[in-house]
Design an enzyme around this catalytic site. Sequence first.
Site: not given
Ligand code: PGA
Length: 243
Positions: A69, A136, A138, A143
């Site tokens: 992403d 959340n 994702h 999302e």
């Molecule tokens: P994080 O992010 O590894 O910083 O918890 C994970 C994500 O939001 O995909």
Amino acid sequence: MGPRVVVVDGSVGLALAGADHVGELLAETPASSVVVPTGRTPIGVYEELAARRRAGVLNTSQLTVVQLDEYLGLEPGDGRSLFRWMDLMFLEPLAIDPARVLALPADGDTEGGLAFDRALEDRGGLDLAILGLGANGHLGFNEPPTAADAGTRAVDLRPETLEANASYWGDGVDVPRRAVTIGMRQLLAARQILLLVAGASKHAIVHAAIEGPVSPDVPASFLQVAADRVTVIVDRAAWEGEA
Ligand code: PGA
């Protein structure tokens, strides 16, 4: 049957188990195409992989890295670029040849997403998608709500994601609101999926993703549909919910 769940102790356990998983794939199939996520969770895995490469026990010379992403609307050289993060944390330490990196189109046009998906398909698809889990639900920037067949595309980030992302750069930082993400369809088609989850704050969402209803409202719940190809490496804090 659900995905294979491996519960590990702390960041060291996660780093070792994650690096073992990637290392086994590369030992078997050196010319693999692998999605590499940004975020805090995978950092230890990447450091362990880099140490193994330096020690001569991991060969990354044929590995193709696929970007998961990216934010949209950044000026060239902006420190918030996820490609830059990936470059610092993975491409450079693992000596990945720039010719072996499939980057997302950073202009956000739909044609770019379709062309990316075609390029991925032409290369034979993904051998492994390493993924983090958003609070959340994702995967990448798919999302909620996201359909299981959504392709690579530009998206608006949700408020909770903006908040989580602001924490990377300190309060008051203007967080990009739009991004491009590999589609759920491309991720779910990977021959193997490795979900990395750490920290008590992910307790509810990891159980919702693995055991809850399969729903666009929790994009990671679609992993249940691909369960026979999914491994979840989760630390004890996330799995058991202790602080
Ligand atoms: P994080 O992010 O590894 O910083 O918890 C994970 C994500 O939001 O995909």
